[in-house]
Design a protein around this motif. Structure first.
Motif, PDB file in Angstrom:
ATOM      1  N   GLU A   1       0.838  -1.183   0.000  1.00 64.20           N
ATOM      2  CA  GLU A   1       0.000   0.000   0.000  1.00 64.20           C
ATOM      3  C   GLU A   1       0.883   1.246   0.000  1.00 64.20           C
ATOM      4  OE1 GLU A   1      -3.471   0.215  -0.021  1.00 64.20           O
ATOM      5  OE2 GLU A   1      -3.341  -1.917  -0.464  1.00 64.20           O
ATOM      6  N   ILE A   2       0.760   2.034  -1.024  1.00 62.16           N
ATOM      7  CA  ILE A   2       1.495   3.290  -1.124  1.00 62.16           C
ATOM      8  C   ILE A   2       0.478   4.417  -1.120  1.00 62.16           C
ATOM      9  CG2 ILE A   2       2.989   4.713  -2.570  1.00 62.16           C
ATOM     10  CD1 ILE A   2       4.268   2.147  -3.611  1.00 62.16           C
ATOM     11  N   ILE A   3       0.640   5.338  -0.197  1.00 60.40           N
ATOM     12  CA  ILE A   3      -0.273   6.473  -0.102  1.00 60.40           C
ATOM     13  C   ILE A   3      -0.199   7.288  -1.389  1.00 60.40           C
ATOM     14  CG2 ILE A   3      -0.745   8.630   1.134  1.00 60.40           C
ATOM     15  CD1 ILE A   3       0.389   7.234   3.635  1.00 60.40           C
ATOM     16  N   ASN A   4      -1.348   7.676  -1.922  1.00 60.33           N
ATOM     17  CA  ASN A   4      -1.495   8.490  -3.134  1.00 60.33           C
ATOM     18  C   ASN A   4      -1.136   7.772  -4.429  1.00 60.33           C
ATOM     19  OD1 ASN A   4      -2.422  10.863  -1.795  1.00 60.33           O
ATOM     20  ND2 ASN A   4      -0.324  11.278  -1.171  1.00 60.33           N
ATOM     21  N   LEU A   5      -0.903   6.464  -4.387  1.00 62.83           N
ATOM     22  CA  LEU A   5      -0.648   5.719  -5.618  1.00 62.83           C
ATOM     23  C   LEU A   5      -1.977   5.465  -6.309  1.00 62.83           C
ATOM     24  CD1 LEU A   5       1.299   4.088  -7.484  1.00 62.83           C
ATOM     25  CD2 LEU A   5       0.682   2.089  -6.116  1.00 62.83           C
ATOM     26  N   THR A   6      -2.153   6.055  -7.487  1.00 63.52           N
ATOM     27  CA  THR A   6      -3.381   5.885  -8.251  1.00 63.52           C
ATOM     28  C   THR A   6      -3.264   4.718  -9.215  1.00 63.52           C
ATOM     29  OG1 THR A   6      -3.779   8.257  -8.092  1.00 63.52           O
ATOM     30  CG2 THR A   6      -5.017   7.065  -9.770  1.00 63.52           C
ATOM     31  N   TRP A   7      -2.087   4.590  -9.863  1.00 63.50           N
ATOM     32  CA  TRP A   7      -1.887   3.552 -10.874  1.00 63.50           C
ATOM     33  C   TRP A   7      -0.583   2.807 -10.619  1.00 63.50           C
ATOM     34  CZ3 TRP A   7      -2.652   8.724 -12.758  1.00 63.50           C
ATOM     35  CH2 TRP A   7      -3.973   8.997 -13.116  1.00 63.50           C
ATOM     36  N   TYR A   8      -0.650   1.483 -10.695  1.00 62.38           N
ATOM     37  CA  TYR A   8       0.554   0.664 -10.605  1.00 62.38           C
ATOM     38  C   TYR A   8       1.424   0.904 -11.832  1.00 62.38           C
ATOM     39  CZ  TYR A   8      -2.244  -2.100  -7.293  1.00 62.38           C
ATOM     40  OH  TYR A   8      -3.026  -2.513  -6.267  1.00 62.38           O
ATOM     41  N   PRO A   9       2.728   0.741 -11.699  1.00 63.04           N
ATOM     42  CA  PRO A   9       3.590   0.887 -12.878  1.00 63.04           C
ATOM     43  C   PRO A   9       3.514  -0.335 -13.783  1.00 63.04           C
ATOM     44  CG  PRO A   9       4.902   0.257 -10.985  1.00 63.04           C
ATOM     45  CD  PRO A   9       3.485   0.465 -10.483  1.00 63.04           C
ATOM     46  N   TRP A  10       3.848  -0.105 -15.059  1.00 63.54           N
ATOM     47  CA  TRP A  10       4.100  -1.210 -15.981  1.00 63.54           C
ATOM     48  C   TRP A  10       5.460  -1.765 -15.584  1.00 63.54           C
ATOM     49  CZ3 TRP A  10       3.326  -4.272 -20.302  1.00 63.54           C
ATOM     50  CH2 TRP A  10       4.450  -4.680 -20.991  1.00 63.54           C
ATOM     51  N   ARG A 113       5.121  17.242  -6.343  1.00 66.97           N
ATOM     52  CA  ARG A 113       5.620  16.813  -5.018  1.00 66.97           C
ATOM     53  C   ARG A 113       5.010  15.472  -4.625  1.00 66.97           C
ATOM     54  NH1 ARG A 113       4.837  22.444  -2.620  1.00 66.97           N
ATOM     55  NH2 ARG A 113       6.901  23.353  -2.854  1.00 66.97           N
ATOM     56  N   THR A 114       3.711  15.370  -4.775  1.00 69.11           N
ATOM     57  CA  THR A 114       3.038  14.115  -4.449  1.00 69.11           C
ATOM     58  C   THR A 114       3.573  12.994  -5.329  1.00 69.11           C
ATOM     59  OG1 THR A 114       1.035  15.285  -3.768  1.00 69.11           O
ATOM     60  CG2 THR A 114       0.784  12.963  -4.364  1.00 69.11           C
ATOM     61  N   GLY A 115       3.718  13.273  -6.606  1.00 65.12           N
ATOM     62  CA  GLY A 115       4.215  12.264  -7.534  1.00 65.12           C
ATOM     63  C   GLY A 115       5.610  11.777  -7.191  1.00 65.12           C
ATOM     64  N   TRP A 116       6.480  12.703  -6.829  1.00 68.72           N
ATOM     65  CA  TRP A 116       7.847  12.291  -6.466  1.00 68.72           C
ATOM     66  C   TRP A 116       7.842  11.431  -5.206  1.00 68.72           C
ATOM     67  CZ3 TRP A 116      11.247  12.007  -9.956  1.00 68.72           C
ATOM     68  CH2 TRP A 116      11.393  12.975 -10.940  1.00 68.72           C
ATOM     69  N   ASP A 117       6.989  11.748  -4.228  1.00 68.96           N
ATOM     70  CA  ASP A 117       6.905  10.915  -3.026  1.00 68.96           C
ATOM     71  C   ASP A 117       6.400   9.512  -3.362  1.00 68.96           C
ATOM     72  OD1 ASP A 117       7.904  12.860  -1.293  1.00 68.96           O
ATOM     73  OD2 ASP A 117       5.911  13.614  -0.768  1.00 68.96           O
ATOM     74  N   ASP A 121       8.528   5.683  -3.222  1.00 66.22           N
ATOM     75  CA  ASP A 121       8.081   4.415  -2.643  1.00 66.22           C
ATOM     76  C   ASP A 121       8.023   3.299  -3.691  1.00 66.22           C
ATOM     77  OD1 ASP A 121       7.908   5.568  -0.127  1.00 66.22           O
ATOM     78  OD2 ASP A 121       5.771   6.022  -0.320  1.00 66.22           O
ATOM     79  N   VAL A 122       7.551   3.619  -4.888  1.00 67.02           N
ATOM     80  CA  VAL A 122       7.523   2.630  -5.976  1.00 67.02           C
ATOM     81  C   VAL A 122       8.947   2.194  -6.315  1.00 67.02           C
ATOM     82  CG1 VAL A 122       7.069   2.343  -8.459  1.00 67.02           C
ATOM     83  CG2 VAL A 122       5.322   3.353  -6.975  1.00 67.02           C
ATOM     84  N   ASN A 123       9.852   3.152  -6.381  1.00 67.41           N
ATOM     85  CA  ASN A 123      11.244   2.862  -6.712  1.00 67.41           C
ATOM     86  C   ASN A 123      11.889   1.945  -5.673  1.00 67.41           C
ATOM     87  OD1 ASN A 123      13.513   3.346  -8.485  1.00 67.41           O
ATOM     88  ND2 ASN A 123      14.392   4.465  -6.767  1.00 67.41           N
ATOM     89  N   LYS A 124      11.546   2.133  -4.410  1.00 67.15           N
ATOM     90  CA  LYS A 124      12.090   1.250  -3.361  1.00 67.15           C
ATOM     91  C   LYS A 124      11.628  -0.188  -3.579  1.00 67.15           C
ATOM     92  CE  LYS A 124      10.850   3.689   0.247  1.00 67.15           C
ATOM     93  NZ  LYS A 124      10.658   4.182   1.611  1.00 67.15           N
TER      94      LYS A 124
END
Length: 169
Positions: A1-10, A113-117, A121-124
Protein backbone atom coordinates in the motif's frame (compact mmCIF):
# COMPACT_ATOMS: atom_id res chain seq x y z
CA UNK A 1 0.00 0.00 0.00
CA UNK A 2 1.50 3.29 -1.12
CA UNK A 3 -0.27 6.47 -0.10
CA UNK A 4 -1.50 8.49 -3.13
CA UNK A 5 -0.65 5.72 -5.62
CA UNK A 6 -3.38 5.88 -8.25
CA UNK A 7 -1.89 3.55 -10.87
CA UNK A 8 0.55 0.66 -10.60
CA UNK A 9 3.59 0.89 -12.88
CA UNK A 10 4.10 -1.21 -15.98
CA UNK A 11 6.88 -3.70 -15.26
CA UNK A 12 8.23 -5.53 -18.28
CA UNK A 13 8.46 -9.31 -18.14
CA UNK A 14 12.27 -9.11 -18.38
CA UNK A 15 12.61 -6.10 -16.06
CA UNK A 16 16.18 -5.28 -15.19
CA UNK A 17 16.82 -2.08 -13.25
CA UNK A 18 15.55 0.89 -15.25
CA UNK A 19 12.34 2.86 -14.87
CA UNK A 20 11.06 5.30 -17.47
CA UNK A 21 9.22 8.12 -15.78
CA UNK A 22 6.39 9.55 -17.83
CA UNK A 23 4.33 12.50 -16.70
CA UNK A 24 0.54 12.32 -16.92
CA UNK A 25 -2.55 10.46 -18.01
CA UNK A 26 -5.27 12.40 -19.78
CA UNK A 27 -9.03 12.27 -19.42
CA UNK A 28 -9.94 12.64 -23.08
CA UNK A 29 -9.14 10.57 -26.15
CA UNK A 30 -10.67 11.16 -29.52
CA UNK A 31 -11.53 7.51 -30.09
CA UNK A 32 -12.90 6.56 -26.62
CA UNK A 33 -16.26 7.49 -25.12
CA UNK A 34 -16.20 9.32 -21.74
CA UNK A 35 -17.82 6.47 -19.78
CA UNK A 36 -15.24 3.94 -20.96
CA UNK A 37 -12.45 6.46 -20.38
CA UNK A 38 -13.57 7.08 -16.78
CA UNK A 39 -13.78 3.34 -16.07
CA UNK A 40 -10.30 2.74 -17.45
CA UNK A 41 -8.77 5.62 -15.50
CA UNK A 42 -10.38 4.39 -12.27
CA UNK A 43 -8.47 1.11 -12.52
CA UNK A 44 -5.18 0.69 -10.63
CA UNK A 45 -3.83 -1.24 -13.64
CA UNK A 46 -4.48 1.59 -16.11
CA UNK A 47 -0.78 2.48 -16.60
CA UNK A 48 0.05 -1.18 -17.10
CA UNK A 49 -2.63 -1.55 -19.76
CA UNK A 50 -1.94 1.86 -21.32
CA UNK A 51 1.77 1.07 -21.61
CA UNK A 52 1.44 -2.52 -22.81
CA UNK A 53 -0.59 -1.81 -25.93
CA UNK A 54 1.03 1.34 -27.31
CA UNK A 55 4.55 0.43 -26.27
CA UNK A 56 4.46 -2.99 -27.87
CA UNK A 57 2.25 -2.45 -30.92
CA UNK A 58 4.51 -0.08 -32.84
CA UNK A 59 1.63 2.22 -33.75
CA UNK A 60 3.10 5.48 -35.13
CA UNK A 61 0.12 7.36 -33.67
CA UNK A 62 1.62 6.86 -30.20
CA UNK A 63 4.29 9.60 -30.32
CA UNK A 64 5.36 9.35 -26.67
CA UNK A 65 6.45 5.73 -27.05
CA UNK A 66 7.91 6.12 -30.56
CA UNK A 67 9.83 9.26 -29.55
CA UNK A 68 11.23 7.50 -26.51
CA UNK A 69 12.40 4.59 -28.66
CA UNK A 70 14.10 6.95 -31.13
CA UNK A 71 15.84 8.81 -28.31
CA UNK A 72 16.90 5.63 -26.56
CA UNK A 73 18.36 4.01 -29.66
CA UNK A 74 19.52 7.26 -31.29
CA UNK A 75 17.89 6.37 -34.59
CA UNK A 76 14.80 7.41 -36.50
CA UNK A 77 13.78 3.89 -37.55
CA UNK A 78 13.71 1.18 -34.89
CA UNK A 79 13.20 -2.51 -35.55
CA UNK A 80 10.08 -3.64 -33.72
CA UNK A 81 11.82 -6.55 -32.00
CA UNK A 82 14.46 -4.17 -30.53
CA UNK A 83 11.79 -1.76 -29.32
CA UNK A 84 9.76 -4.59 -27.77
CA UNK A 85 12.85 -5.96 -26.04
CA UNK A 86 13.42 -2.49 -24.60
CA UNK A 87 9.86 -2.19 -23.26
CA UNK A 88 9.98 -5.69 -21.78
CA UNK A 89 13.22 -4.81 -19.92
CA UNK A 90 12.02 -1.62 -18.20
CA UNK A 91 9.35 -0.32 -15.88
CA UNK A 92 7.17 2.64 -16.85
CA UNK A 93 5.48 4.92 -14.35
CA UNK A 94 3.67 8.24 -14.61
CA UNK A 95 4.82 10.81 -12.09
CA UNK A 96 1.55 12.73 -11.80
CA UNK A 97 -0.95 10.54 -9.99
CA UNK A 98 -4.09 12.39 -10.99
CA UNK A 99 -5.86 12.69 -14.30
CA UNK A 100 -5.17 15.78 -16.39
CA UNK A 101 -8.23 17.07 -18.31
CA UNK A 102 -6.29 17.24 -21.56
CA UNK A 103 -2.79 17.83 -22.91
CA UNK A 104 -3.10 21.56 -22.26
CA UNK A 105 -3.53 21.17 -18.51
CA UNK A 106 -0.24 21.25 -16.62
CA UNK A 107 0.51 19.61 -13.28
CA UNK A 108 0.81 21.86 -10.24
CA UNK A 109 3.79 22.03 -7.90
CA UNK A 110 1.79 19.89 -5.44
CA UNK A 111 1.04 17.31 -8.17
CA UNK A 112 4.78 16.96 -8.74
CA UNK A 113 5.62 16.81 -5.02
CA UNK A 114 3.04 14.11 -4.45
CA UNK A 115 4.22 12.26 -7.53
CA UNK A 116 7.85 12.29 -6.47
CA UNK A 117 6.90 10.91 -3.03
CA UNK A 118 4.87 8.13 -4.65
CA UNK A 119 7.69 7.47 -7.11
CA UNK A 120 10.15 7.21 -4.21
CA UNK A 121 8.08 4.41 -2.64
CA UNK A 122 7.52 2.63 -5.98
CA UNK A 123 11.24 2.86 -6.71
CA UNK A 124 12.09 1.25 -3.36
CA UNK A 125 9.87 -1.70 -4.24
CA UNK A 126 11.25 -2.09 -7.76
CA UNK A 127 14.82 -1.47 -6.58
CA UNK A 128 15.71 0.39 -9.76
CA UNK A 129 19.16 1.79 -10.37
CA UNK A 130 18.39 3.96 -13.40
CA UNK A 131 15.62 6.49 -13.86
CA UNK A 132 14.97 8.14 -17.21
CA UNK A 133 12.89 11.31 -16.96
CA UNK A 134 11.70 13.36 -19.92
CA UNK A 135 10.62 16.95 -19.61
CA UNK A 136 12.07 20.25 -18.59
CA UNK A 137 9.18 21.72 -16.61
CA UNK A 138 10.90 23.85 -13.97
CA UNK A 139 8.48 22.74 -11.24
CA UNK A 140 9.22 19.08 -12.05
CA UNK A 141 12.97 19.67 -11.72
CA UNK A 142 12.65 21.82 -8.57
CA UNK A 143 10.43 19.31 -6.80
CA UNK A 144 12.81 16.50 -7.84
CA UNK A 145 15.70 18.37 -6.24
CA UNK A 146 13.57 18.85 -3.11
CA UNK A 147 12.99 15.08 -2.99
CA UNK A 148 16.73 14.45 -3.23
CA UNK A 149 17.46 16.94 -0.44
CA UNK A 150 14.73 15.39 1.71
CA UNK A 151 16.44 12.00 1.39
CA UNK A 152 19.98 13.44 1.59
CA UNK A 153 20.94 12.23 -1.88
CA UNK A 154 23.44 13.98 -4.10
CA UNK A 155 22.73 13.57 -7.81
CA UNK A 156 23.36 15.35 -11.04
CA UNK A 157 20.47 16.53 -13.13
CA UNK A 158 21.75 16.41 -16.70
CA UNK A 159 20.01 18.97 -18.88
CA UNK A 160 19.54 18.39 -22.56
CA UNK A 161 19.32 21.10 -25.16
CA UNK A 162 17.66 18.80 -27.66
CA UNK A 163 13.91 18.72 -28.21
CA UNK A 164 12.60 15.23 -28.73
CA UNK A 165 9.33 14.85 -30.53
CA UNK A 166 9.08 18.49 -31.48
CA UNK A 167 8.25 19.46 -35.00
CA UNK A 168 10.64 21.63 -36.92
CA UNK A 169 9.93 23.30 -40.21
Amino acid sequence: EIINLTWYPWVGKDFKNTIILGESHYDKWDDVDPVTSAAWLASKVFTRNRTAGPALNGNPKEPYFRNFERAYFGASQIERNLANNLWHSVAHFNLVQKVMKDKNERPTREDYRTGWDVFWDVNKILNTENVIVFGTDLMKIQTFRQLLLKHKIKADVIPSDESLGSRTK
